[in-house]
Enzyme design. Structure first.
Site, PDB file in Angstrom:
ATOM      1  N   LYS B  52       0.803  -1.217   0.000  1.00 49.60           N
ATOM      2  CA  LYS B  52       0.000   0.000   0.000  1.00 49.60           C
ATOM      3  C   LYS B  52       0.842   1.275   0.000  1.00 49.60           C
ATOM      4  O   LYS B  52       0.309   2.363  -0.234  1.00 49.60           O
ATOM      5  CB  LYS B  52      -0.946   0.008   1.198  1.00 49.60           C
ATOM      6  CG  LYS B  52      -2.017  -1.043   1.109  1.00 49.60           C
ATOM      7  CD  LYS B  52      -2.917  -0.818  -0.078  1.00 49.60           C
ATOM      8  CE  LYS B  52      -4.124  -1.721   0.023  1.00 49.60           C
ATOM      9  NZ  LYS B  52      -5.088  -1.418  -1.023  1.00 49.60           N
ATOM     10  N   SER B 273      -2.536 -12.845   3.746  1.00 51.82           N
ATOM     11  CA  SER B 273      -2.959 -12.697   2.345  1.00 51.82           C
ATOM     12  C   SER B 273      -1.920 -13.328   1.418  1.00 51.82           C
ATOM     13  O   SER B 273      -2.266 -13.909   0.386  1.00 51.82           O
ATOM     14  CB  SER B 273      -3.213 -11.235   1.994  1.00 51.82           C
ATOM     15  OG  SER B 273      -2.086 -10.446   2.264  1.00 51.82           O
TER      16      SER B 273
END
Lengths: 281, 325
Positions: B52, B273
């Site tokens: 991110k 993830s």
């Protein structure tokens, strides 16, 4: 194309925008909690907290007539006002408030179609953090119209007689008993499943992607044709704690015009905890 | 700046690019398919610890360039953690504040990290019973702040902002192409805002239309932070289904067990993830036998210790009992 049976109970966001600040029109935002209201609401709207203001804080019940009168007096609402309700979570809690307003006999109460999400996502609609200036009133309510509500003893009776439409508006996993409540919810029941004979019609079946209600034709097809709700029978809608079922109650009673529709606000958290109550999975 | 000596005048010079890519590391013990090497792109090697960083930096730079952050105006953004952590740290380093709207289910470590990074936090309860198309409570609350208090907040909106795609088209995509010398046949990634899959996918498809773009998603009801199941994807305006060859649905519990295997067999401290993506990649490698896979590993395990213990109870340390005589 057919009309809703009671189109007068809905207003569109554009109508609300055009009528902002007009005398005799009171906007009320109803949220599960008032964080959303505090962050921004429609100019002039007061905010009701479903958890702390629309339920009795001691026993499990709707607020009393006196509490309802105080709530509306403090909000500056008069019995002759048109009250426009809207709120978060696709108007669930606004629908619950709508049911409560109808119970206490408020003449002109309506829902803003699509709730706060629709207003929020329309570029020409304003939000404010400013709280409205309120001139308190002396609101007097009627005795509650108990024909709009069903309590446990009647539900147990109706269940045994099998003459009613029972509409379970929870998610399919709650209906089958795979889960007792959606993940993370604190209000649960002792057992999972549904009331024997109930039809599974999740509340969201009635909503478009933008949160508005589907058209009368679509609703008629879903509820009456596809799911087999018999308009000649009396109907009870229930969910887990009675707010999603208020949304469906509005659909069945006011949009489709079924004659005797009751909201079972005790819903699964009550029924699913009763010793000996028959359950289907 | 000198990427070789790794001496920088400020932290932002470390942001990745084709000249300064995040590492690709091969999976060795967990992949038995010799004809289908799998490489993990370690996005936790970004300066603020996750993939991110790329989107957050692009969003912040864009707001600054458009003059949206003048006169003490801050940012408001819905985030499951990583975007918020990157954005808060970057914003604070540039003298702005960030109000992060965070769903309740976000792990405790991430909420604390957001505060450490300097974000103001508003935590919203999880969706009660989601309906398609209505968006998350956190997204709506952030939009509400941005609309009702526009003088105080601007919302970059990672779910709709094309900059979130563009940055992956300009950095992550070219990095992978150069690092693999064009040998990549399969890209494995998860779906969140979809900035990564859409940006990298577009770049790689331009280079070689035969590259398979595989999205790996957790089963419904999952608690893998930051990820979305396709049925939850309507909130992201950046999702471009035409770029995706296959969406694999993987039991979300495997996200945690595979992450643990990566830690204990590969020396890769990968988060859940990444574990999910590895499982998807191993399934495709076993099926296709031949290829060259690159997996985007979004972040590392440190922010997920409580989630790991929840899913793998044996990880709970048994503290010494204090006996009071």
């Amino acid at each position: 194309m057919t009309e809703y049976s009671h189109p007068e109970i809905l207003v569109e966001t554009d109508w609300v925008k055009q009528n902002l600040g007009k005398p005799g029109i009171k906007l009320v935002e109803v949220d599960v909690d008032t964080k959303a209201y505090d962050a921004g609401h429609i100019p002039g709207a007061v905010g009701f907290n479903w958890q702390s203001q629309l339920q009795d804080q001691v026993r499990r019940d709707i607020i009393s007539k006196q509490e309802f009168e105080k709530l509306l007096s403090d909000a500056g609402v008069s019995p002759s006002d048109s009250v426009i309700l809207y709120g978060d979570n696709n108007n669930w809690f606004a629908s619950y408030a709508f049911w409560l307003f109808k119970m206490y006999g408020h003449k002109d109460v309506r829902l803003m179609n699509g709730g706060r999400v629709k207003w929020l996502n329309e570029a020409d609609k304003e939000l404010t953090t400013e709280r409205p200036k309120i001139a308190p009133t002396q609101y007097r309510a009627g005795e509650p119209d108990t024909s709009l509500r069903v309590l446990l003893p009647e539900v147990l009776k109706v269940q045994a007689e099998k003459r009613h439409n029972l509409v379970d508006v929870r998610s399919p996993d709650e209906f089958t008993g795979k889960v007792i409540a959606p993940p993370g919810m604190t209000e649960t029941a002792q057992r999972g499943g549904h009331i024997p004979g109930a039809k599974s019609i999740p509340w969201s079946t009635a909503a478009n992607a933008d949160g508005t209600f589907k058209s009368a034709d679509e609703l008629r097809k879903i509820y009456l044709e596809d799911k087999g709700v018999d308009p000649k029978k009396d109907t009870i809608a229930y969910c887990r704690i009675g707010e999603r079922s208020s949304h469906t109650w509005v659909v069945l009673k006011y949009l489709l015009g079924l004659t005797n529709v009751k909201n079972y606000d005790g819903s699964w958290t009550e029924y699913g905890s009763v010793v000996g109550a028959p359950i289907e999975k | 700046m000198d990427n070789k000596a790794r001496v920088y005048e400020n932290i932002f010079e470390m942001m990745p690019s084709e000249e300064n890519p995040t590492p690709l590391v091969r999976i060795n013990r967990l992949n038995s398919q010799a004809g289908f090497p799998l490489y993990a792109k370690l996005e936790w090697m970004n300066p603020f610890g996750s993939v991110k960083d790329r989107a957050a930096w692009a969003l912040l730079r864009d707001l600054e360039e458009r003059g949206e952050l003048r006169n003490g105006r801050g940012l408001v953004e819905p985030t499951s953690g990583n975007t918020g952590i990157s954005l808060a740290a970057m914003a604070r380093a540039h003298g702005y504040r960030l109000l992060a709207i965070v769903p309740n289910k976000v792990p405790h470590e991430k909420k604390v990290m957001l505060k450490i990074a300097g974000a103001d936090l508003e935590i919203v309860s999880d969706e009660l019973c989601p309906a398609p198309g209505l968006g998350d409570g956190s997204i709506n609350l952030a939009k509400t702040h941005a609309k009702a208090s526009a003088h105080r907040y601007v919302m970059p909106n990672q779910y709709e902002n094309e900059k979130n795609v563009e940055v992956h088209f300009k950095t992550t995509g070219p990095e992978i192409w150069t690092q693999t010398q064009g040998r990549i046949t399969h890209l494995f990634t998860s779906l969140g805002t979809c900035g990564t899959v859409t940006g990298v996918g577009r770049f790689l498809r331009e280079k070689n239309p035969k590259i398979k773009i595989i999205a790996v998603q957790p089963t419904e009801g999952h608690d893998v932070p930051g990820l979305r199941n396709v049925r939850q994807l309507e909130v992201s305006k950046l999702f471009d289904p035409s770029l995706i060859d296959d969406i694999l649905e993987v039991d979300f519990n495997l996200a945690y067990t595979r992450a643990l295997e990566l830690c204990q067999n590969e020396g890769l401290f990968a988060g859940p993830s990444s574990g999910l993506i590895l499982e998807g990649a191993l399934q495709v490698a076993a099926r296709d036998r031949s290829g060259f896979g690159v997996m985007i590993f979004p972040d590392n395990i440190f922010k997920y210790t409580s989630n790991m213990v929840k899913h793998i109870p044996e990880l709970q340390p048994q503290d010494a009992k204090v006996i009071i005589p």
